[in-house]
Design an enzyme around this catalytic site. Structure first.
Site, PDB file in Angstrom:
ATOM      1  N   ASP A   1       0.790  -1.232   0.000  1.00  0.00           N
ATOM      2  CA  ASP A   1       0.000   0.000   0.000  1.00  0.00           C
ATOM      3  C   ASP A   1       0.827   1.290   0.000  1.00  0.00           C
ATOM      4  OD1 ASP A   1      -1.861  -1.983   0.219  1.00  0.00           O
ATOM      5  OD2 ASP A   1      -2.862  -1.185   1.982  1.00  0.00           O
TER       6      ASP A   1
ATOM      7  N   ASP B   1      -4.587  -0.679  -1.660  1.00  0.00           N
ATOM      8  CA  ASP B   1      -5.913  -0.511  -1.099  1.00  0.00           C
ATOM      9  C   ASP B   1      -6.757   0.079  -2.232  1.00  0.00           C
ATOM     10  OD1 ASP B   1      -7.039  -0.987   1.461  1.00  0.00           O
ATOM     11  OD2 ASP B   1      -6.971   1.127   2.005  1.00  0.00           O
TER      12      ASP B   1
ATOM     13  N   HIS C   1     -10.570   0.811  -2.846  1.00  0.00           N
ATOM     14  CA  HIS C   1     -11.929   0.800  -2.311  1.00  0.00           C
ATOM     15  C   HIS C   1     -12.959   1.406  -3.262  1.00  0.00           C
ATOM     16  CE1 HIS C   1     -10.272  -0.283   1.535  1.00  0.00           C
ATOM     17  NE2 HIS C   1      -9.763   0.896   1.821  1.00  0.00           N
TER      18      HIS C   1
ATOM     19  N   HIS D   1     -10.526   7.107   1.542  1.00  0.00           N
ATOM     20  CA  HIS D   1      -9.148   7.042   1.046  1.00  0.00           C
ATOM     21  C   HIS D   1      -9.052   5.938  -0.008  1.00  0.00           C
ATOM     22  CE1 HIS D   1      -9.454   3.935   4.133  1.00  0.00           C
ATOM     23  NE2 HIS D   1      -8.557   3.268   3.431  1.00  0.00           N
TER      24      HIS D   1
ATOM     25  N   LYS E   1      -6.818  -4.905  -3.162  1.00  0.00           N
ATOM     26  CA  LYS E   1      -7.550  -5.521  -2.048  1.00  0.00           C
ATOM     27  C   LYS E   1      -8.599  -4.570  -1.492  1.00  0.00           C
ATOM     28  CE  LYS E   1      -4.203  -4.048   1.368  1.00  0.00           C
ATOM     29  NZ  LYS E   1      -5.050  -2.968   1.915  1.00  0.00           N
TER      30      LYS E   1
ATOM     31  N   CYS F   1      -2.017  -2.631   7.528  1.00  0.00           N
ATOM     32  CA  CYS F   1      -1.885  -3.567   6.405  1.00  0.00           C
ATOM     33  C   CYS F   1      -0.568  -4.318   6.409  1.00  0.00           C
ATOM     34  CB  CYS F   1      -2.154  -2.844   5.097  1.00  0.00           C
ATOM     35  SG  CYS F   1      -3.914  -2.382   4.992  1.00  0.00           S
TER      36      CYS F   1
HETATM   37  C1  VGL Z   1      -4.685   0.847   5.669  1.00  0.00           C
HETATM   38  C2  VGL Z   1      -6.126   1.913   7.098  1.00  0.00           C
HETATM   39  C3  VGL Z   1      -7.156   1.783   6.189  1.00  0.00           C
HETATM   40  C4  VGL Z   1      -3.302   0.349   5.385  1.00  0.00           C
HETATM   41  C5  VGL Z   1      -5.712   0.703   4.756  1.00  0.00           C
HETATM   42  O1  VGL Z   1      -2.942   0.210   4.191  1.00  0.00           O
HETATM   43  O2  VGL Z   1      -2.546   0.112   6.359  1.00  0.00           O
HETATM   44  N1  VGL Z   1      -4.907   1.439   6.844  1.00  0.00           N
HETATM   45  N2  VGL Z   1      -6.926   1.175   5.025  1.00  0.00           N
HETATM   46 ZN    ZN Z   2      -8.362   1.205   3.412  1.00  0.00          ZN
END
Ligand code: VGL
Ligand code: ZN
Length: 189
Positions: free
Chosen positions: A15, A57, A59, A76, A101, A140
């Site tokens: 990420d 990430d 979404h 985000h 993901k 993550c």
């Molecule tokens: C993450 C918070 C929300 C991460 C992803 O990549 O660590 N943290 N979504």
């Molecule tokens: Zn996230």
């Protein structure tokens, strides 16, 4: 010391996306500091002909982890937006394998293995050990490392290439301690 990557090793970048960097929508403090060490690891892996994987990430706009939808985070990494793109300075090789993901509205996924084809891809490439860096240490990275260890991968945790959200002070340090206690090996650089 087996810090030099060898056959059976893969780099797993977690990420490393704009929204997690300073100025992003879910900025991780000093998140931009992971980019230079990640680039060093990328060049070591690519020059050795070893594979690089990068999770992201990814979404939907109405994801359940977003505050307007009852979740804990500001919106985000909405799929296809600039904030979801990999960090500008990240020198991902053209043949890196990208794994998206948390792509479905109703479930979050902190681990790169959760609901993805990552395990299958690693098996196909004969990967036995993962060198893991990226964001965020306490979400993550932690959950990806937990799953990797459960799945019997060796894990080299790239401590210079991770940063924590630290919603509670010490979350990042606790996450690192947990990963090491579970069998990850800390690698400074
Ligand atoms: C993450 C918070 C929300 C991460 C992803 O990549 O660590 N943290 N979504
Ligand atoms: Zn996230």
């Amino acid at each position: 010391m087996t810090t030099q990557p060898q056959q059976g090793d893969a780099l797993l970048i977690v990420d490393a996306q704009k929204d997690f960097l300073p100025g992003g929508r879910l900025a991780v403090p000093d998140g931009d500091q992971v980019i230079a060490p990640l680039n060093d690891w990328i060049s070591r892996f690519t020059s050795a002909g070893l594979p690089v994987f990068a999770t992201r990430d990814w979404h939907p706009a109405d994801h359940c982890s977003f505050q307007p939808h009852g979740g804990p985070w500001p919106p985000h990494c909405v799929a296809g937006t600039d904030g979801a793109a990999f960090a500008d300075g990240l020198k991902l090789p053209a043949d890196a394998t990208i794994v998206s993901k948390a792509t479905r509205k109703d479930a979050d996924a902190y681990s790169g293995f959760a609901g993805t084809e990552l395990q299958q891809l690693l098996l196909q490439r004969g990967v036995l050990r993962l060198f893991v860096g990226g964001l965020a240490t306490d979400y993550c990275v932690l959950n990806s490392v937990r799953d990797a260890l459960r799945l019997n991968y060796g894990v080299q945790l790239l401590t210079a290439a991770i940063r924590a959200v630290n919603v509670q002070p010490g979350d990042g340090d606790r996450a690192v301690a947990e990963m090491i206690a579970a069998g990850a090996v800390a690698l400074e650089n």
